[in-house]
Design an enzyme around this catalytic site. Sequence first.
Site, PDB file in Angstrom:
ATOM      1  N   ASP A   1      -9.394  -4.879  -5.118  1.00  0.00           N
ATOM      2  CA  ASP A   1      -8.870  -3.941  -4.129  1.00  0.00           C
ATOM      3  C   ASP A   1      -8.954  -2.522  -4.684  1.00  0.00           C
ATOM      4  OD1 ASP A   1      -7.444  -2.446  -2.309  1.00  0.00           O
ATOM      5  OD2 ASP A   1      -5.544  -3.517  -2.580  1.00  0.00           O
TER       6      ASP A   1
ATOM      7  N   HIS B   1      -7.727  -5.671   0.646  1.00  0.00           N
ATOM      8  CA  HIS B   1      -6.482  -4.899   0.654  1.00  0.00           C
ATOM      9  C   HIS B   1      -5.433  -5.471   1.603  1.00  0.00           C
ATOM     10  CE1 HIS B   1      -3.935  -1.481  -0.037  1.00  0.00           C
ATOM     11  NE2 HIS B   1      -3.974  -1.099   1.218  1.00  0.00           N
TER      12      HIS B   1
ATOM     13  N   SER C   1       0.821  -1.208   0.000  1.00  0.00           N
ATOM     14  CA  SER C   1       0.000   0.000   0.000  1.00  0.00           C
ATOM     15  C   SER C   1       0.859   1.264   0.000  1.00  0.00           C
ATOM     16  CB  SER C   1      -0.968  -0.030   1.183  1.00  0.00           C
ATOM     17  OG  SER C   1      -2.010   0.896   0.984  1.00  0.00           O
TER      18      SER C   1
END
Length: 431
Positions: A329, A400, A272
């Site tokens: 995601d 995620h 991320s």
Amino acid sequence: MKLGFGISRQSNLNVAMMSSSHSQSQSQSQSLPQKCSLKIKNVNSWNPKGNMSLNSNESLVSRAKKVRDKWMEFQGIKNWEGLLDPLDDDLRREILRYGEFVDAAYKCFDFDTSSPSYATCLFPEASMLAGSGYKVTRSLHATCGVQLPTWAGRRAPDWASAQSSWIGYVAVCEDKDEIARLGRRDVVIAYRGTATCLEWLENLRVNLTSLPDDMAGHDSDKDSMVQSGFLSLYTSGTRARGSLQASIRDEIEKILEKYADEPLSITVTGHSLGAALATLTAHDIAKTFKHAPLVTVVSFGGPRVGNRSFRSLLEKSGTKVLRIVNSDDPITKVPGFVLNEDEEASASLNSDAQKAAGVLNWLQKRVEETQWVYAEIGKELRLSSRDCPDLSNGSVATCHDLKTYLHLVDNFVSSNCPLRATAKMVLERAQ
């Protein structure tokens, strides 16, 4: 599970925190554990039609030879051609191995806002990654360039205004057997995802901004732009704490000097927010050190980072980027928007479709100089939670989660037969 952009629940994937006298619970993080041990297991090769035992010495030797002889291909020297669909089993193991370094970064971070050590690393460098063959040579901290307004700062708790926080580490492979298996000495830079309030604020600064001169290079590269918040986290510093960029440059310079006569690779990995920082880090290393070794990004669930010019800059520098993407995601689809990325496909459309594509081209030219047009960067390994029965009804946070990504990588076969279980069933029916 911690929700949101870049925050993964701290999974149980092969990373064991060990302490002789303290619990692993975050609620007891005031009692500081003494060791974070990264135990990378040897993932079994998936071969439903094969009969060779993977526990035999012969198979282990053969596997080691594959990694040693093909390591540059696994690091992207040929842009992973022929390795992703179907997913090469040895590459799968390497991806999972780097994912576990990211998982270790999460597990080392103190998430407990009530702890005096909040936003720091729970473990001393000397005892991190025990048993992995890698030694941590530097802890990395990111500093937010934004600050809370004075009135908000007075009312907010101390943890909400934490400006600098531990975000990852640099580690160097020092185990002779592992170096021999890999075919080179590997340097890993691993980043966690978003954790603090100010990091969240940086995530929200989604407009593109020009790279600083020392990262942009020649005049032809001045159009290169990246997300403002990510760049801020990478380049900001304080009197007490230097920037993440300065730490990276200093440590890589020492490593390149120390191991100048050895085969070397630099792998930057993150999840991320950490995936975005990994891309900026890899670009900065390739740009700063003219004789840098092969620099590769292995990113999980990363958001968009920059525009087309930035992508071109990465490609010219030889930086290789492998993006692991879960199509379910939403974080991988932000920030900004992308227009007409597939020019070859648009050329093969019928006349009406080409007219529509022409309108998009015209629109893209009008907005290309705005601060919202991003580009997809690097080679993509696309997975999907919907292909996995255990994850098909998962929430956004589940889609995620780093643990989800590693699970999907571990089970992916190909785009035509995405799961191991499905492929095995098809093969058994054909027999």
